[in-house]
Design a protein around this motif. Structure first.
Motif, mmCIF file in Angstrom:
data_model
loop_
_atom_site.group_PDB
_atom_site.id
_atom_site.type_symbol
_atom_site.label_atom_id
_atom_site.label_comp_id
_atom_site.label_asym_id
_atom_site.label_seq_id
_atom_site.Cartn_x
_atom_site.Cartn_y
_atom_site.Cartn_z
ATOM 1 N N THR A 376 -44.503 -62.253 2.959
ATOM 2 C CA THR A 376 -44.039 -61.116 3.759
ATOM 3 C C THR A 376 -42.730 -60.563 3.223
ATOM 4 N N TYR A 379 -43.459 -58.813 -0.077
ATOM 5 C CA TYR A 379 -44.175 -57.570 0.203
ATOM 6 C C TYR A 379 -43.200 -56.483 0.673
ATOM 7 N N GLN A 399 -57.500 -63.399 -8.961
ATOM 8 C CA GLN A 399 -57.786 -62.144 -8.254
ATOM 9 C C GLN A 399 -57.496 -60.925 -9.131
ATOM 10 N N GLN A 414 -50.122 -53.029 -1.943
ATOM 11 C CA GLN A 414 -51.571 -53.005 -1.733
ATOM 12 C C GLN A 414 -52.275 -54.036 -2.608
ATOM 13 N N ALA A 417 -51.590 -57.602 -1.386
ATOM 14 C CA ALA A 417 -52.267 -57.805 -0.100
ATOM 15 C C ALA A 417 -53.740 -58.153 -0.334
ATOM 16 N N GLN A 418 -54.369 -57.463 -1.277
ATOM 17 C CA GLN A 418 -55.758 -57.790 -1.624
ATOM 18 C C GLN A 418 -55.858 -59.202 -2.191
ATOM 19 N N TRP A 419 -54.905 -59.560 -3.044
ATOM 20 C CA TRP A 419 -54.916 -60.903 -3.634
ATOM 21 C C TRP A 419 -54.793 -61.974 -2.552
ATOM 22 N N GLY A 420 -53.908 -61.726 -1.593
ATOM 23 C CA GLY A 420 -53.718 -62.684 -0.503
ATOM 24 C C GLY A 420 -54.970 -62.832 0.347
ATOM 25 N N LEU A 421 -55.626 -61.718 0.653
ATOM 26 C CA LEU A 421 -56.845 -61.766 1.460
ATOM 27 C C LEU A 421 -57.965 -62.512 0.736
ATOM 28 N N MET A 422 -58.039 -62.351 -0.581
ATOM 29 C CA MET A 422 -59.080 -63.030 -1.349
ATOM 30 C C MET A 422 -58.854 -64.542 -1.387
ATOM 31 N N SER A 424 -57.405 -66.245 1.106
ATOM 32 C CA SER A 424 -57.372 -66.804 2.460
ATOM 33 C C SER A 424 -58.579 -67.683 2.807
#
Length: 448
Positions: A376, A379, A399, A414, A417-422, A424
């Motif tokens: 966070t 980011y 990722q 952005q 954020a995509q890397w983090g979601l992948m 999770s």
């Protein structure tokens, strides 16, 4: 008794089998690479190696020569550019086989009560971290950094058990590590701290002082004599050698400004976020475990697992600090500069394996909270433009290879954020899996 002896024999053979497997797999995986890809870095290390092998080379550079010394035989054994690079890859693969064998023996000393089979699996998973096999296909110093740092940890644990000449072997290992890459200056500091603490615990002050003097003597000998001497032999005429590393004055002038301090803070958060994200939170587990032990001046430093984790953690913190400073003073900032991983990764293998040996679901949960906080903060501090991401500087982030984005129009926020979601779903499985074998299997798939 016979059964125990049989199991011990099998485990010993397994450690050699792992070394052979790593050497073979790394070499075969990189056979398609025909020559250097990154001309500046690889060219610098290979030119040094050619000069050490006795060839006349007019390409003096500021790349450190410790790794090049290991590559020099390639220029004596081969007679064409293609065959030289093939031998370079073979040398790298053999060094990684040495990493596997030496890391296992170091971990066996650090965790003597853990079953050798469990140790092998923990190490195997740590060796699957993607940077290792990729970097073995390039003439980068990362391979030598990993091996020599593990060698220093091996001698450190020998000091704890036996003292004596092991103090001096440790100093030689760290001194040689300094000649491989400038980031190892942080290891000179972390080693000195560790030696002083060990001197206090063991009471062997004469060996401790001798080791510190030898360590700094090796570092100074390289900086003041060996490196300048090599540069002279690789320079024609009066053309000065250019250094691609920032000067001390540039570093200091950057750090005294508000903008420089802000960039340093963002880079630090970025590098920590990278390490935590690429290792799925594992890298934080030893640090959390360390904080929950007794004070370092108590009995803890006499325990091999504590000593290994302490040395590995303060070394990684030091290298992360140096790397963050180095990246933050640049004028052109790509996303991989904000979260640079190549310098710090070389000091993580033992900590990754230790994290699996010390696994605690509670510690992993705390690690995920720390990851969320660092992510966070990073980011929030990122600029609006990413400038792209050179994969070699962050190989732990798979990722980056599957997310398609335009670096000119997609903000770095952005992207990460995509890397983090992948990542999770993998983090969730690791948190809720009931057995260590399930976690090891998931990590094997994730790292592969």
């Amino acid at each position: 008794m016979k059964s125990r002896t049989l199991h011990a024999g099998i485990a010993e053979k397994a450690e050699y089998a792992l070394a052979i497997l790593v050497t073979s797999a790394f070499f075969l995986a990189n056979l398609p690479i025909a020559g250097p890809v990154y001309q500046a870095d690889e060219g610098g290390y290979l030119a040094n190696a050619a000069a050490i092998a006795g060839f006349s080379v007019d390409v003096a550079s500021s790349y450190y020569a410790g790794y090049s010394l290991l590559l020099a035989p390639a220029f004596s054994l081969a007679n064409s550019p293609e065959s030289v690079y093939l031998v370079v890859k073979l040398i790298n693969s053999l060094l990684w086989g040495g990493v596997a064998l030496l890391a296992f023996r170091t971990l066996a000393m650090a965790f003597p009560t853990l079953a050798r089979g469990r140790l092998l699996w923990c190490l195997l998973v740590a060796l699957l971290y993607p940077s290792w096999i990729v970097m073995s296909g390039y003439a980068f110093s990362s391979t030598a950094v990993v091996l020599t740092f593990i060698l220093s940890a091996f001698w450190l644990l020998r000091i704890q058990s036996f003292g004596g000449m092991n103090w001096l072997w440790f100093a030689v290992a760290v001194g040689y590590l300094y000649s491989i890459h400038p980031s190892s200056a942080a290891i000179v500091v972390s080693s000195t701290i560790t030696l002083l603490l060990l001197g206090h615990v063991r009471g062997e002050w004469h060996w401790c002082v001798a080791a510190i003097l030898l360590l700094f003597g090796c570092a100074l000998a390289y900086s003041l004599w060996l490196a300048p001497g090599l540069a002279v032999t690789m320079t024609t005429g009066d053309y000065p050698m250019e250094s691609h590393y920032p000067s001390a004055s540039k570093v200091l002038s950057s750090l005294i400004t508000l903008d420089g301090i802000l960039k340093l803070a963002i880079c630090t958060m970025g590098q920590i976020t990278y390490l935590m994200l690429s290792t799925y939170g594992l890298i934080t587990i030893p640090f959390i475990w360390l904080l929950r032990q007794r004070p370092i001046f108590g009995a803890s430093l006499s325990q091999p697992d504590y000593l290994l984790v302490f040395y590995g953690t303060i070394s990684l913190l030091g290298v992360t600090t140096l790397s963050s400073i180095s990246m933050s003073i640049g004028d052109s900032m790509r996303l991989d500069h904000w979260m640079y991983g190549r310098y710090t990764e070389g000091f993580t293998l033992l900590l990754l394996a230790s994290a699996l040996c010390l696994w605690s679901t509670r510690h992993f949960a705390i690690s995920l909270i720390a990851l969320a906080v660092c992510f966070t903060l990073f980011y929030a501090g990122l600029p609006n433009k990413s400038g792209g991401f050179i994969a070699l500087n962050g190989l732990g982030l798979w990722q980056n290879f599957v997310v398609d984005y335009d670096p000119d129009t997609t903000s770095p926020g952005q992207i990460i954020a995509q890397w983090g979601l992948m990542a999770s779903p993998i983090l969730a499985i690791l948190l809720f899996a009931r057995h260590i074998s399930a976690r090891l299997f998931v990590l094997m798939l994730a790292f592969s």
